[in-house]
Design a protein around this motif. Structure first.
Motif, PDB file in Angstrom:
ATOM      1  N   VAL A  12      56.370  85.312  36.047  1.00 10.46           N
ATOM      2  CA  VAL A  12      55.850  85.604  34.709  1.00 10.46           C
ATOM      3  C   VAL A  12      55.523  84.291  34.008  1.00 10.46           C
ATOM      4  CG1 VAL A  12      56.281  86.800  32.535  1.00 10.46           C
ATOM      5  CG2 VAL A  12      57.322  87.658  34.644  1.00 10.46           C
ATOM      6  N   TRP A  13      54.287  84.202  33.538  1.00 17.30           N
ATOM      7  CA  TRP A  13      53.813  82.977  32.876  1.00 17.30           C
ATOM      8  C   TRP A  13      53.308  83.332  31.479  1.00 17.30           C
ATOM      9  CZ3 TRP A  13      53.341  78.112  35.548  1.00 17.30           C
ATOM     10  CH2 TRP A  13      53.717  78.164  36.905  1.00 17.30           C
ATOM     11  N   ILE A  44      51.651  87.400  40.604  1.00 22.01           N
ATOM     12  CA  ILE A  44      52.198  86.889  39.353  1.00 22.01           C
ATOM     13  C   ILE A  44      51.492  87.584  38.205  1.00 22.01           C
ATOM     14  CG2 ILE A  44      52.806  84.642  40.320  1.00 22.01           C
ATOM     15  CD1 ILE A  44      50.268  83.509  39.105  1.00 22.01           C
ATOM     16  N   VAL A  45      51.989  87.368  36.991  1.00 22.94           N
ATOM     17  CA  VAL A  45      51.354  87.949  35.812  1.00 22.94           C
ATOM     18  C   VAL A  45      51.363  86.923  34.681  1.00 22.94           C
ATOM     19  CG1 VAL A  45      53.525  89.009  35.064  1.00 22.94           C
ATOM     20  CG2 VAL A  45      51.346  89.892  34.190  1.00 22.94           C
ATOM     21  N   PHE A  46      50.239  86.818  34.002  1.00 21.33           N
ATOM     22  CA  PHE A  46      50.109  85.955  32.833  1.00 21.33           C
ATOM     23  C   PHE A  46      50.141  86.805  31.567  1.00 21.33           C
ATOM     24  CE2 PHE A  46      48.083  83.305  36.083  1.00 21.33           C
ATOM     25  CZ  PHE A  46      48.678  82.082  35.833  1.00 21.33           C
ATOM     26  N   VAL A  47      50.937  86.384  30.601  1.00 19.30           N
ATOM     27  CA  VAL A  47      50.934  86.979  29.263  1.00 19.30           C
ATOM     28  C   VAL A  47      50.204  85.997  28.354  1.00 19.30           C
ATOM     29  CG1 VAL A  47      52.309  87.890  27.369  1.00 19.30           C
ATOM     30  CG2 VAL A  47      53.104  88.153  29.735  1.00 19.30           C
ATOM     31  N   SER A  74      45.363  89.854  33.077  1.00 18.84           N
ATOM     32  CA  SER A  74      46.452  89.366  32.224  1.00 18.84           C
ATOM     33  C   SER A  74      46.826  90.394  31.166  1.00 18.84           C
ATOM     34  CB  SER A  74      46.041  88.062  31.535  1.00 18.84           C
ATOM     35  OG  SER A  74      45.777  87.043  32.467  1.00 18.84           O
ATOM     36  N   LEU A  75      48.062  90.285  30.681  1.00 16.56           N
ATOM     37  CA  LEU A  75      48.513  91.106  29.565  1.00 16.56           C
ATOM     38  C   LEU A  75      48.253  90.320  28.289  1.00 16.56           C
ATOM     39  CD1 LEU A  75      49.929  93.804  28.907  1.00 16.56           C
ATOM     40  CD2 LEU A  75      52.098  92.578  28.961  1.00 16.56           C
ATOM     41  N   VAL A  76      47.238  90.728  27.546  1.00 18.06           N
ATOM     42  CA  VAL A  76      46.784  89.991  26.358  1.00 18.06           C
ATOM     43  C   VAL A  76      47.440  90.582  25.112  1.00 18.06           C
ATOM     44  CG1 VAL A  76      44.786  89.257  25.019  1.00 18.06           C
ATOM     45  CG2 VAL A  76      44.612  89.472  27.507  1.00 18.06           C
ATOM     46  N   THR A 137      56.356  88.244  26.750  1.00 20.55           N
ATOM     47  CA  THR A 137      56.723  87.564  27.993  1.00 20.55           C
ATOM     48  C   THR A 137      58.201  87.770  28.294  1.00 20.55           C
ATOM     49  OG1 THR A 137      55.036  85.885  27.539  1.00 20.55           O
ATOM     50  CG2 THR A 137      56.693  85.353  29.195  1.00 20.55           C
ATOM     51  N   ARG A 138      59.021  87.697  27.282  1.00 28.10           N
ATOM     52  CA  ARG A 138      60.473  87.910  27.440  1.00 28.10           C
ATOM     53  C   ARG A 138      60.747  89.318  27.962  1.00 28.10           C
ATOM     54  NH1 ARG A 138      64.804  89.482  23.770  1.00 28.10           N
ATOM     55  NH2 ARG A 138      66.725  88.363  24.270  1.00 28.10           N
TER      56      ARG A 138
END
Length: 263
Positions: A12-13, A44-47, A74-76, A137-138
Motif C-alpha cells: 500500500v502506497w 500493489i495499490v496506490f492511494v 488507484s484509489l483516489v 491509506t491507513r
C-alpha cells in the motif's frame, strides 16, 4: 527496487501530491499511466490525493483533477468538511468522460474546521486532499495487512462502505461514490438485516462464472434489494485513448432467463 520487494514488501502506497493542471477529455497523464501499469504488474495499490484548487482558482467554478489523480487503478481520495460536504478546494472528474474519479472521500478539513496534522513545528491546523488520503491509506493497510484481504477486496469494501444504499447522484462528482465511515468496524461489519458475499477470482481469458448464492425466500419471494461492488486492476494502455482499460467486466444478478430457440 526489485520486483519481489514490490510484490511481497510494500503493498500500500500513499501519494499526496498532484498537478495544478486540468485533465483533458481524451488523455490519461503519463504519471497516472505509470501508476496503473505498476499496480497491474506488481499486486500493489496506490492511494492518491484528489488534488486541490490553488488560491488563484475560483472557489465556485469547478476544476478537473489531473496527474496522478486520473489513475484508473488507484484509489483516489477527495476531501470533505466536518459537515460531510465537499471541501471548497476539491476538484472533480470524471476522467476520460466516464471513469468516476475521485473514488471516495474523507475528512480533510475546511474553513468550518481544519485538520490537526504534525509538522516540524509541532501540531498544525491545515486542510487538503493530501491530508485526507492518508486516512484511507491507513484503512487500506489495515484491511490488507491485518485482515489479510486482497487489494481488490480491500478496495471494494472501502468503496462499498462509502456508497451505502443511497442512490448515487451523477452530479455529485466531488465525493466520488461517497464518504468512507470513520470507524473500521463500520467497514468490516454489516447490519443484522444485510448479508455480504465476497467473491474473488482470476480471469485469464473470456470466461463466464455462475455462482449459486443462497438467498432466503419469504412466502415464495425474494423481497430484497441487491447492490454489487466490482473491483479489479486491469492492464491499461494510454495509447488507446478513451479505450484506456484493456479488460471490462459484465455483471448480472438474478435467475437465468430461458430464451426460446429461434431455429
Amino acid at each position: 527496487m526489485r520486483s519481489d520487494e514490490w510484490s511481497h514488501g510494500f503493498l500500500v502506497w500513499n501519494l499526496s501530491l498532484g498537478s495544478c493542471l486540468e485533465s483533458p477529455e481524451n488523455t490519461i497523464s503519463p504519471e497516472a499511466s505509470m501508476l496503473d501499469q505498476l499496480q497491474n504488474e506488481y499486486d500493489i495499490v496506490f492511494v492518491v490525493a484528489g488534488t486541490n484548487k490553488t488560491q488563484e482558482d475560483s472557489q465556485t467554478q469547478p476544476k478537473c483533477i489531473w496527474a496522478p489523480a486520473d489513475s484508473s487503478n488507484s484509489l483516489v481520495v477527495n476531501a470533505t468538511s466536518i459537515l460531510k460536504e465537499p471541501a471548497s478546494y476539491t476538484r472533480e472528474g470524471p476522467v476520460l468522460n466516464f471513469f468516476r474519479k475521485p473514488d471516495i472521500s474523507c475528512f480533510g478539513g475546511d474553513a468550518t474546521e481544519q485538520m490537526a496534522a504534525w509538522s516540524p513545528q509541532g501540531v498544525n491546523l491545515t486542510t487538503g486532499t493530501s491530508f485526507a488520503a492518508p486516512w484511507i491509506t491507513r484503512k487500506m493497510a489495515y484491511l490488507i495487512y491485518v485482515m489479510h484481504f486482497s487489494r481488490e477486496t480491500a478496495k471494494a469494501m472501502l468503496i462499498d462502505a462509502a456508497s451505502g444504499w443511497e442512490k448515487i447522484s451523477a452530479d455529485n462528482i466531488k465525493v466520488g461514490y461517497g464518504i468512507v465511515p470513520t470507524k473500521i468496524e463500520d467497514i468490516l461489519t454489516t447490519p443484522s438485516n444485510e448479508i455480504r458475499f465476497i467473491l474473488e477470482g482470476t480471469i485469464t481469458s473470456f470466461e463466464t462464472y455462475n455462482y449459486r448464492i443462497p438467498v432466503p425466500m419469504v412466502n415464495g419471494k425474494y423481497p430484497y434489494m441487491v447492490r454489487a461492488t466490482l473491483c479489479y486492476f486491469p492492464k491499461c494502455n494510454a495509447r488507446q485513448g478513451v479505450d484506456y482499460t484493456s479488460t471490462e467486466l459484465d455483471f448480472h444478478f438474478g435467475r437465468m432467463r430461458e430464451w426460446a430457440s429461434t431455429h
